[in-house]
Design a protein around this motif. Structure first.
Motif, PDB file in Angstrom:
ATOM      1  N   SER A 102       0.838  -1.196   0.000  1.00 31.89           N
ATOM      2  CA  SER A 102       0.000   0.000   0.000  1.00 31.89           C
ATOM      3  C   SER A 102       0.877   1.252   0.000  1.00 31.89           C
ATOM      4  N   THR A 103       0.252   2.407  -0.070  1.00 37.35           N
ATOM      5  CA  THR A 103       1.009   3.661  -0.051  1.00 37.35           C
ATOM      6  C   THR A 103       0.049   4.812   0.222  1.00 37.35           C
ATOM      7  N   LEU A 104       0.598   6.016   0.357  1.00 36.86           N
ATOM      8  CA  LEU A 104      -0.227   7.196   0.599  1.00 36.86           C
ATOM      9  C   LEU A 104      -0.286   8.054  -0.655  1.00 36.86           C
ATOM     10  N   SER A 109       0.101  14.205  -6.853  1.00 36.30           N
ATOM     11  CA  SER A 109       1.472  14.319  -7.363  1.00 36.30           C
ATOM     12  C   SER A 109       2.366  13.482  -6.458  1.00 36.30           C
ATOM     13  N   TRP A 110       3.435  12.966  -6.938  1.00 36.33           N
ATOM     14  CA  TRP A 110       4.400  12.261  -6.097  1.00 36.33           C
ATOM     15  C   TRP A 110       3.776  11.140  -5.259  1.00 36.33           C
ATOM     16  N   VAL A 111       3.405  10.055  -5.834  1.00 36.67           N
ATOM     17  CA  VAL A 111       2.889   8.922  -5.053  1.00 36.67           C
ATOM     18  C   VAL A 111       3.940   7.806  -5.090  1.00 36.67           C
ATOM     19  N   THR A 112       4.618   7.609  -3.977  1.00 36.75           N
ATOM     20  CA  THR A 112       5.622   6.543  -3.904  1.00 36.75           C
ATOM     21  C   THR A 112       4.975   5.189  -4.225  1.00 36.75           C
ATOM     22  N   ALA A 142      14.645   5.007  -7.392  1.00 33.59           N
ATOM     23  CA  ALA A 142      14.084   3.668  -7.612  1.00 33.59           C
ATOM     24  C   ALA A 142      12.805   3.451  -6.813  1.00 33.59           C
ATOM     25  N   ASN A 143      12.095   4.533  -6.456  1.00 34.85           N
ATOM     26  CA  ASN A 143      10.878   4.289  -5.667  1.00 34.85           C
ATOM     27  C   ASN A 143       9.587   4.725  -6.351  1.00 34.85           C
ATOM     28  N   ALA A 144       9.653   5.021  -7.650  1.00 35.82           N
ATOM     29  CA  ALA A 144       8.438   5.253  -8.457  1.00 35.82           C
ATOM     30  C   ALA A 144       7.493   6.281  -7.833  1.00 35.82           C
ATOM     31  N   VAL A 189      12.709  17.674   1.148  1.00 39.17           N
ATOM     32  CA  VAL A 189      11.655  18.080   0.198  1.00 39.17           C
ATOM     33  C   VAL A 189      10.317  17.464   0.591  1.00 39.17           C
ATOM     34  N   MET A 190      10.371  16.251   1.166  1.00 38.32           N
ATOM     35  CA  MET A 190       9.117  15.539   1.464  1.00 38.32           C
ATOM     36  C   MET A 190       8.367  16.235   2.587  1.00 38.32           C
ATOM     37  N   ALA A 191       7.078  16.388   2.371  1.00 38.85           N
ATOM     38  CA  ALA A 191       6.234  17.108   3.332  1.00 38.85           C
ATOM     39  C   ALA A 191       5.926  16.262   4.573  1.00 38.85           C
ATOM     40  N   VAL A 198      11.303  20.549   5.871  1.00 32.04           N
ATOM     41  CA  VAL A 198      12.064  21.056   7.016  1.00 32.04           C
ATOM     42  C   VAL A 198      11.634  22.487   7.346  1.00 32.04           C
ATOM     43  N   ASP A 199      11.364  23.288   6.294  1.00 36.53           N
ATOM     44  CA  ASP A 199      10.925  24.678   6.535  1.00 36.53           C
ATOM     45  C   ASP A 199       9.598  24.702   7.287  1.00 36.53           C
ATOM     46  N   VAL A 200       8.666  23.865   6.835  1.00 30.89           N
ATOM     47  CA  VAL A 200       7.339  23.843   7.458  1.00 30.89           C
ATOM     48  C   VAL A 200       7.446  23.343   8.900  1.00 30.89           C
ATOM     49  N   ARG A 213       9.993  23.678  10.921  1.00 33.46           N
ATOM     50  CA  ARG A 213      10.522  24.788  11.744  1.00 33.46           C
ATOM     51  C   ARG A 213       9.416  25.778  12.075  1.00 33.46           C
ATOM     52  N   GLU A 214       8.608  26.069  11.068  1.00 32.92           N
ATOM     53  CA  GLU A 214       7.499  27.017  11.244  1.00 32.92           C
ATOM     54  C   GLU A 214       6.521  26.481  12.310  1.00 32.92           C
ATOM     55  N   PHE A 215       6.211  25.174  12.245  1.00 34.75           N
ATOM     56  CA  PHE A 215       5.300  24.565  13.222  1.00 34.75           C
ATOM     57  C   PHE A 215       5.914  24.606  14.632  1.00 34.75           C
TER      58      PHE A 215
HETATM   59  C1  LIG Z   1      10.835  11.074  -3.192  1.00 28.60           C
HETATM   60  C2  LIG Z   1       9.508  11.649  -2.809  1.00 28.60           C
HETATM   61  C3  LIG Z   1       8.470  10.791  -2.492  1.00 28.60           C
HETATM   62  C4  LIG Z   1       7.207  11.290  -2.168  1.00 28.60           C
HETATM   63  N1  LIG Z   1       6.206  10.416  -1.868  1.00 28.60           N
HETATM   64  C5  LIG Z   1       4.968  10.880  -1.551  1.00 28.60           C
HETATM   65  C6  LIG Z   1       3.892   9.975  -1.284  1.00 28.60           C
HETATM   66  O1  LIG Z   1       4.060   8.746  -1.293  1.00 28.60           O
HETATM   67  N2  LIG Z   1       2.671  10.481  -1.010  1.00 28.60           N
HETATM   68  C7  LIG Z   1       2.432  11.814  -0.977  1.00 28.60           C
HETATM   69  O2  LIG Z   1       1.318  12.212  -0.691  1.00 28.60           O
HETATM   70  N3  LIG Z   1       3.425  12.714  -1.247  1.00 28.60           N
HETATM   71  C8  LIG Z   1       4.681  12.269  -1.534  1.00 28.60           C
HETATM   72  N4  LIG Z   1       5.707  13.151  -1.822  1.00 28.60           N
HETATM   73  C9  LIG Z   1       5.374  14.580  -1.939  1.00 28.60           C
HETATM   74  C10 LIG Z   1       5.980  15.479  -0.874  1.00 28.60           C
HETATM   75  O3  LIG Z   1       5.540  15.110   0.389  1.00 28.60           O
HETATM   76  C11 LIG Z   1       5.658  16.954  -1.159  1.00 28.60           C
HETATM   77  O4  LIG Z   1       4.294  17.164  -1.151  1.00 28.60           O
HETATM   78  C12 LIG Z   1       6.190  17.368  -2.463  1.00 28.60           C
HETATM   79  O5  LIG Z   1       7.540  17.128  -2.469  1.00 28.60           O
HETATM   80  C13 LIG Z   1       5.845  18.840  -2.763  1.00 28.60           C
HETATM   81  O6  LIG Z   1       6.980  19.596  -2.865  1.00 28.60           O
HETATM   82  P1  LIG Z   1       7.007  21.059  -3.529  1.00 28.60           P
HETATM   83  O7  LIG Z   1       8.424  21.420  -3.507  1.00 28.60           O
HETATM   84  O8  LIG Z   1       6.278  21.079  -4.806  1.00 28.60           O
HETATM   85  O9  LIG Z   1       6.239  21.938  -2.470  1.00 28.60           O
HETATM   86  P2  LIG Z   1       6.128  23.506  -2.347  1.00 28.60           P
HETATM   87  O10 LIG Z   1       4.943  23.707  -1.460  1.00 28.60           O
HETATM   88  O11 LIG Z   1       6.140  24.162  -3.670  1.00 28.60           O
HETATM   89  O12 LIG Z   1       7.435  23.928  -1.539  1.00 28.60           O
HETATM   90  C14 LIG Z   1       8.482  24.742  -2.091  1.00 28.60           C
HETATM   91  C15 LIG Z   1       9.315  25.319  -0.984  1.00 28.60           C
HETATM   92  O13 LIG Z   1       8.497  26.157  -0.147  1.00 28.60           O
HETATM   93  C16 LIG Z   1       8.688  25.800   1.209  1.00 28.60           C
HETATM   94  N5  LIG Z   1       7.418  26.005   1.933  1.00 28.60           N
HETATM   95  C17 LIG Z   1       6.182  25.564   1.576  1.00 28.60           C
HETATM   96  N6  LIG Z   1       5.280  25.928   2.520  1.00 28.60           N
HETATM   97  C18 LIG Z   1       5.935  26.592   3.483  1.00 28.60           C
HETATM   98  C19 LIG Z   1       5.554  27.206   4.711  1.00 28.60           C
HETATM   99  N7  LIG Z   1       4.293  27.224   5.140  1.00 28.60           N
HETATM  100  N8  LIG Z   1       6.535  27.798   5.451  1.00 28.60           N
HETATM  101  C20 LIG Z   1       7.827  27.803   5.030  1.00 28.60           C
HETATM  102  N9  LIG Z   1       8.252  27.246   3.865  1.00 28.60           N
HETATM  103  C21 LIG Z   1       7.328  26.641   3.116  1.00 28.60           C
HETATM  104  C22 LIG Z   1       9.067  24.324   1.168  1.00 28.60           C
HETATM  105  O14 LIG Z   1       9.815  23.960   2.323  1.00 28.60           O
HETATM  106  C23 LIG Z   1       9.929  24.243  -0.086  1.00 28.60           C
HETATM  107  O15 LIG Z   1      11.246  24.591   0.214  1.00 28.60           O
HETATM  108  C24 LIG Z   1       6.979  12.685  -2.151  1.00 28.60           C
HETATM  109  C25 LIG Z   1       8.047  13.558  -2.466  1.00 28.60           C
HETATM  110  C26 LIG Z   1       9.288  13.051  -2.798  1.00 28.60           C
HETATM  111  C27 LIG Z   1      10.398  14.015  -3.124  1.00 28.60           C
END
Ligand SMILES: Cc1cc2nc3c(=O)[nH]c(=O)nc-3n(C[C@H](O)[C@H](O)[C@H](O)COP(=O)(O)OP(=O)(O)OC[C@H]3O[C@@H](n4cnc5c(N)ncnc54)[C@H](O)[C@@H]3O)c2cc1C
Length: 383
Positions: free
Chosen positions: A116-118, A150-153, A201-203, A361-363, A366-368, A370-372
């Motif tokens: 499964s996945t999110l 977007s980005w579904v592992t 390699a994680n699609a 990068v993954m939500a 790190v920025d968010v 810190r903000e929280f």
């Molecule tokens: C390898 C990989 C696997 C992933 N797998 C999944 C998955 O299985 N399921 C899933 O749902 N998602 C997945 N994601 C998605 C991930 O969790 C993020 O949603 C995605 O990377 C969006 O990134 P973005 O840069 O487009 O976001 P953006 O929102 O455009 O962020 C851009 C920049 O703005 C900063 N930023 C954004 N909001 C704030 C804020 N409020 N305060 C301060 N800074 C902020 C961010 O830190 C970042 O530096 C995956 C991502 C990656 C890279």
């Protein structure tokens, strides 16, 4: 299965299945179906599921140790494992009304036949996964969902997707509901390629849901209750697992760098790099200090998850932020120490360096985080 046997299985699969093909899969961007098969056969896909569905009944401590072990061999597979464990946990904690219909899914997961996945992140709300743009529409027995995820592992490889979407009558941007959507559902498709800098390699490809029908039996949360489940059930485990992936990357960077410092020679001096240069030894020491610091932080988070207290959510937030930074720092130092051999891709260090950047990068990024953390220290509401 107990903690030790679970970790031993991960060690065995890591060295037999993951490590030998990690480099090749990274270069080709190839998802390792054989890794998932091995994890399934070993019972690790059901590690945290209850024994009554055939699961291992283990907790966050074993989950973190197994994930870190896998990441030492191949962080792409460890991330697939992490997202699967979150999906499985979301299914296992579904509302009572869905429990009966979901039991066969949990049994399949425990038997190692179901990945499964999110699917939370959407193109429209980017990293703010807690605020889906899509909205479910009621339709007979269940709902129809159209969403650009977007980005579904594990996209295209998972048997099911835990999908977030706004509740049909939800009023606020966080009034979401979680559903389990089977991979074969009409209208669900992988809508693009995955060609990332790291975790290649994680699609982690985009997935389109085009008017997908989901029966009410597969509605995991009550209407509008997706957000508290994301925050209280999924987030703590995701942050713990992300920190564990970072730890695996750090450990691998330390061992790869140590081996390079022992084996690479200044032939004109008759000494290895490590014997010759105190500056490299000092940098290696810093890598080890950061890695052990991260390991202690993970142990502390596990303690907080096993015995929740007032500071638990703060630890949850801190851990992923600190782990993401540690992995980037440790692998960057490894790149510097190993110099040309790393830069020219003769060592696996550059893969670790690229993989380490995904954590930030993954939500929640790190920025968010810190903000929280800043907001919570000041008593300002997070959302
Ligand atoms: C390898 C990989 C696997 C992933 N797998 C999944 C998955 O299985 N399921 C899933 O749902 N998602 C997945 N994601 C998605 C991930 O969790 C993020 O949603 C995605 O990377 C969006 O990134 P973005 O840069 O487009 O976001 P953006 O929102 O455009 O962020 C851009 C920049 O703005 C900063 N930023 C954004 N909001 C704030 C804020 N409020 N305060 C301060 N800074 C902020 C961010 O830190 C970042 O530096 C995956 C991502 C990656 C890279």
């Amino acid at each position: 299965m107990n903690h030790e046997s679970a970790v031993m299985k991960a060690v065995e699969i890591g060295s037999r299945v993951l490590a030998p093909s990690a480099g090749q899969n990274d270069r080709a961007g190839r998802f390792s179906d054989e890794a998932i098969k091995s994890l399934g056969e070993a019972g690790l896909l059901g590690l945290m599921l209850p024994a009554d569905v055939g699961g291992g009944g283990l907790g966050p401590r074993a989950f973190a140790a197994v994930t870190a072990t896998l990441a030492e061999a191949d962080a792409s597979v460890a991330m697939v494992y992490l997202m699967h464990m979150l999906g499985a946990t979301a299914v296992a904690s579904a509302r009572p009304g869905a429990a009966q219909a979901l039991t066969p899914v949990l049994q399949e997961i425990a038997a190692g036949r179901h990945l499964s996945t999110l699917a939370f992140s959407e193109a429209g709300s980017r990293s703010h996964f807690w605020a889906p743009i899509s909205r479910a529409a009621r339709n007979g027995d269940g709902v129809h969902i159209s969403a650009k995820k977007s980005w579904v592992t594990s996209a295209g490889h998972a048997q099911s997707y835990v999908v977030s979407t706004l509740a049909p009558e939800g009023a606020s941007p966080t009034d979401s509901t979680l559903y389990l959507v089977a991979a074969g559902t009409n209208g669900l498709s992988v809508s693009g390629p995955w060609d990332g800098l790291g975790l290649r390699a994680n699609a982690s490809a985009p997935v389109l849901l085009d008017d997908c029908h989901v029966p009410s039996d597969f509605q995991l949360t009550d209407d509008g209750d997706g957000f508290p489940v994301m925050l209280n059930v999924v987030l703590p485990l995701f942050n713990l697992g992300s920190a564990a992936v970072a730890l695996g990357l750090c450990r691998s960077a330390v061992s790869g760098t140590t081996s390079h410092l022992k084996n690479a020679k200044f032939e004109h001096l008759g000494k290895s790099l490590g014997e010759s240069l105190p500056t490299l030894r000092a940098q290696l020491a810093n890598m080890q200090i950061e890695t052990d610091g991260l390991s202690a932080r993970i142990d502390d988070l596990v303690d907080h998850l096993e015995a929740p207290r007032e500071t638990t959510m703060l630890r949850v937030l801190e851990s992923k932020a600190a782990a993401g930074e540690a992995a980037i720092s440790v692998t960057s130092t490894a790149m510097r120490i190993c110099g040309g051999a790393a830069f020219s891709k003769h060592l696996n260090i550059e893969r670790l360096f690229r993989d380490a950047h995904a954590g930030a990068v993954m939500a929640p990024t790190v920025d968010v985080l810190r903000e929280f953390i800043g907001k919570s220290l000041l008593g300002i509401p997070l959302f």
